[in-house]
Design an enzyme around this catalytic site. Sequence first.
Site, mmCIF file in Angstrom:
data_model
loop_
_atom_site.group_PDB
_atom_site.id
_atom_site.type_symbol
_atom_site.label_atom_id
_atom_site.label_comp_id
_atom_site.label_asym_id
_atom_site.label_seq_id
_atom_site.Cartn_x
_atom_site.Cartn_y
_atom_site.Cartn_z
ATOM 1 N N CYS A 51 43.341 81.624 4.881
ATOM 2 C CA CYS A 51 43.133 83.068 4.823
ATOM 3 C C CYS A 51 44.200 83.821 5.616
ATOM 4 C CB CYS A 51 41.754 83.385 5.386
ATOM 5 S SG CYS A 51 41.437 85.147 5.609
ATOM 6 N N TYR A 182 46.433 92.030 -3.208
ATOM 7 C CA TYR A 182 45.091 91.903 -3.770
ATOM 8 C C TYR A 182 44.828 93.005 -4.790
ATOM 9 C CZ TYR A 182 43.947 88.395 -0.250
ATOM 10 O OH TYR A 182 43.925 87.254 0.497
#
Length: 341
Positions: A51, A182
């Site tokens: 992450c 994203y």
Amino acid sequence: MTKSVSETASYVESGEFKRDTNYITTRITADGRDGYPVEADRYRLIAARACPWANRTLIVRRLLGLEDAISLGLCGPTHDRLSWTFDLDPGGVDPVLGIPRLRDAYLARIPDYPRGITVPAMVEVATGQVVTNDYPQITLDFATEWTEFHRPGAPQLYPAELRAEIDEVNLAVFHDVNNGVYRCGFAGTQEAYETAYDRLFARLDWLSERLTTQRYLVGDTITEADVRLFTSLVRFDPVYHGHFKTNRSKLTEMPVLWAYARDLYQTPGFGDTVDFEQIKVHYYVVHTDINPTRIVPKGPELTDWLTPHGREALGGRPFGDGTPPPPPPLAERVAALREPA
């Protein structure tokens, strides 16, 4: 479109990806004003090498030498719909918290916790409760509230005289790069995707121009701004370029940013927190709405990260008046890349 527990989001009518930024904002501070004082061995950082938001905390913890004060629990690169899991540990249970799922620590604090179970998270060991998952604040507090436990020679990652500029750069990088990739990958319409794509590459061009004449983003040393940009750049070619369709240019085709990223990668505290295999497995396996086959690509070639970058010619002092961190603890080391032939 189904989102993973780590990427909670909503969509507006235009199809634009909107990240849920409502976090548990309790802070761990030197004066304990939120009820959680800075104290060695009281808290456990739960992260995942896959992450980018959690990767920031791994880097800052390393640079500041907080390993002895804040223990580290690592989730595996994948998770199910409920939670990140500790499948890297024997029996799939975190050895300190005694839980199989990070969700357990969230529910211990807020039994009806309604949002995504995200990393990084700071967990109070004695109660097993999440204190905070407010990742932008966690690293700032590592730099400013945990100074009692900084190693000798720790760098100033958030110096008072540069905070306004660091904050300004960070905000732009978050909107257009960190979250911008994203917004490309999870766009719900062609128009939303193209808008995010244009903003992303306009910002990358802006960053390239800024970094043409200076080694680091703000000032002449590494700061929080460099940490935040690095974790997106290091994932760009392995994941974002293909998986999120950010394909105007690879990082390796943007000379200034590629050299800058290699400079940081080769700096102790940065590359030694990066696990490219876990990064690829996470995105390509978890995001089944984008990659339903869950096939993980073999490429790209990674040993180029170790090639000379030439950024020393711009001057700058990576750690300011401080020193590089020592090698990571044996239990926290990642597999090193091979030197290029």
